[in-house]
Design a protein around this motif. Sequence first.
Motif, PDB file in Angstrom:
ATOM      1  N   ASN A 142       2.147  11.268  -1.305  1.00 25.00           N
ATOM      2  CA  ASN A 142       1.476   9.848  -1.800  1.00 25.00           C
ATOM      3  C   ASN A 142       1.094   9.864  -3.185  1.00 25.00           C
ATOM      4  O   ASN A 142       0.956  11.120  -4.039  1.00 25.00           O
ATOM      5  N   LEU A 197      -4.740   8.774   4.716  1.00 24.28           N
ATOM      6  CA  LEU A 197      -5.843   8.217   5.930  1.00 24.28           C
ATOM      7  C   LEU A 197      -5.998   9.523   6.731  1.00 24.28           C
ATOM      8  O   LEU A 197      -7.179   9.339   7.400  1.00 24.28           O
ATOM      9  N   SER A 210       0.856  -1.359  -0.109  1.00 22.86           N
ATOM     10  CA  SER A 210       0.159  -0.031  -0.023  1.00 22.86           C
ATOM     11  C   SER A 210       0.910   1.185  -0.050  1.00 22.86           C
ATOM     12  O   SER A 210       0.313   2.187  -0.389  1.00 22.86           O
ATOM     13  N   TYR A 263      -5.106  -4.792   1.659  1.00 18.33           N
ATOM     14  CA  TYR A 263      -6.160  -4.617   2.861  1.00 18.33           C
ATOM     15  C   TYR A 263      -6.567  -5.954   3.338  1.00 18.33           C
ATOM     16  O   TYR A 263      -6.979  -6.300   4.291  1.00 18.33           O
ATOM     17  N   GLU A 280      -3.869  -2.629  -4.102  1.00 18.41           N
ATOM     18  CA  GLU A 280      -4.240  -2.318  -2.646  1.00 18.41           C
ATOM     19  C   GLU A 280      -5.416  -3.211  -1.905  1.00 18.41           C
ATOM     20  O   GLU A 280      -5.602  -3.293  -0.898  1.00 18.41           O
ATOM     21  N   ARG A 285      -3.819   8.455  -3.257  1.00 19.52           N
ATOM     22  CA  ARG A 285      -3.983   7.041  -2.573  1.00 19.52           C
ATOM     23  C   ARG A 285      -3.792   7.017  -0.808  1.00 19.52           C
ATOM     24  O   ARG A 285      -2.443   7.580  -0.848  1.00 19.52           O
ATOM     25  N   HIS A 286      -4.326   6.333  -0.240  1.00 17.59           N
ATOM     26  CA  HIS A 286      -3.895   5.949   1.175  1.00 17.59           C
ATOM     27  C   HIS A 286      -3.900   7.262   1.877  1.00 17.59           C
ATOM     28  O   HIS A 286      -2.912   7.368   2.754  1.00 17.59           O
TER      29      HIS A 286
END
Length: 618
Positions: A139, A88, A59, A160, A156, A85-86
């Motif tokens: 990212n 968070l 990831s 996960y 991805e 992406r990602h």
Amino acid sequence: LKLHAARLSRRRAAAAPRASSIMWARRCGARPGWPSGVKVLIQSFVTGAVGFAVFQYMSGADIGYLDVSKPRQDNVLCLSDWPLRHNLADWASERLWQDWAAYRTNMSTYVEDNQCDWKPEGSDQCADVKIPLSGMGSNLGIPLGSLYFWGNDAVEVYGYLFLWLTICMWGMVTVHDLALLTLRNRDFVLDLRGIRRQFTCWRKLWILLGFRCWKRLFRGRGLLVRKKYYCPCGPGLGRVIAICAAPLFAAWGIVMFHFLVIPVVTLFFMCYPVRLSRVLIFLNSLASGVLGVMLTVHSLVFLADVEQRQTYAVTWTVKHPTMSSTCACGCIYPLNFGRCLTLLLIGVLVAYKAFVLAFRCLKGLRRSNWANLMSVLFPVPLTVYEVMWTQADGQPIQHRTEGVPVQGELAFDPFALMDEQPDSGRTTLTLVPTPINPENEPILWSVDDVASYLQELGLEQYCDAFQKHEIDGATLLDILRSGDGGLHQLGVTSEVHISKIRARLTFLKSALRRGMTARSLRGGTGIIRATAHGAARKMAGPSPVTREELPPKKAHLEYIGCCGFPCRKGEHSGRFKVDDSDSDPEEPESASPIAAVTEPPDAEAGDINAAPDAEASL
């Protein structure tokens, strides 16, 4: 009360084990069972950490993952906001999820609505674009183009799923192994028979996988709906239809197993963690193995076709020269060959480790009394192999024939097939040390062996007394430990004879501990190997030759080293004399199991100036 307390303390001190007789962790003050529990927690945490590292690699892609020499688009695309992406930190943002749904449903419309109001200066071609160094640390972005392709999220998704399965595996292995360490919870961990009795509703989950339906179709019975068969056909046509429909049934079974069976069984595990820990480890291992196989196949497709590789967007921020507005520009690049090869290796390793763990778990699922820890592995001595055992009546076990070892491969489980026998539910296993040459151990001598030992010492006059009182090897060792009084009662009053018995027996015991056998002490072999039969002996080389096979000039020359291997120099060395004048040439070597050494290792026998043809190196 003080006197009673003192008595109790003395009793507890007498009953408590000595500090030198327990393991080091217990000597440091740990309670019983705590060292094992700590080791289980550490080992299971390591398993979870490895899975988390795999997730981070899959990831946490950066620009080093990409093949920047092969851009998927020619022109640089600039938007007012480019989703990454990602990210968070923005997962709780409502706008993030709105954009996520927008560019997946209609990506072209999303790109038109978020076009940059002004055109940044610089190159418009992705082949020769210059990216500022500050933009490489962020990212990677979502590859925005004309259409959304589900394959751009494959890596991805694998990451996960592996993270979820790893967290579940960590919890299940921890609960299972800690339950096995306690006598109170050990018997509550269910095997397959217990699950069938206590969780009958799980049969419906097995039906939903479709394997029973495929089996009926393969046999030509048709489809079973409400206890009625529809579309029955013969076995020949049914097998053709079943083989053609096998990919569909397999895809259906994999989807239902991962997205229905695993979540439902995990909910049951939260209610009955100890009872279902073992079967959940097995199912989780199967799910991880299947995902590993899928990642392997997917990586092979990536390596074969560049167009099928997952793409990422490299983005950077461009500021307006006069105004405070900014634009996010980016280019789309595919994964490079090295990262695809790494994904292939990850898939192979995950599938291999998962299936190995599933096979280890099968022992406890078949028979609960053959269960083992999942987080801890133990070394197995090579002298265990080849594993040979039979049924109670002497017949070969199931899945083996006469003369075939149960396990002859040194890298495989020595306890194989023990849990698959009809009486495996009523049997168990006990491990005890076994002498390599039991006939040469003094403690295992019989009464006749002790008499033979006395005859070889030239003390035949005491044989009748020893046989009359049934003095075997263990009794003789006890008599020697207690002093000379026991030998006096047997008629051995001469101090010379007592010293001879004691010295020769002490020398024999020390020689056997160094790996020497009776044949080596009598000068009957050239190289002695302190190994067992079977594959371990084959590793050491050919079997020792007999005395008759050796040339006359080499019959008295021996080289014996540590652990039975030849050692001509180094370590501790000594020499002793071999005298065959008393041996009968017609008597076979195995006539007496006692080592016939004519002299103990005193000054005369250990003379280093003895003749070369009458000495042996130790």
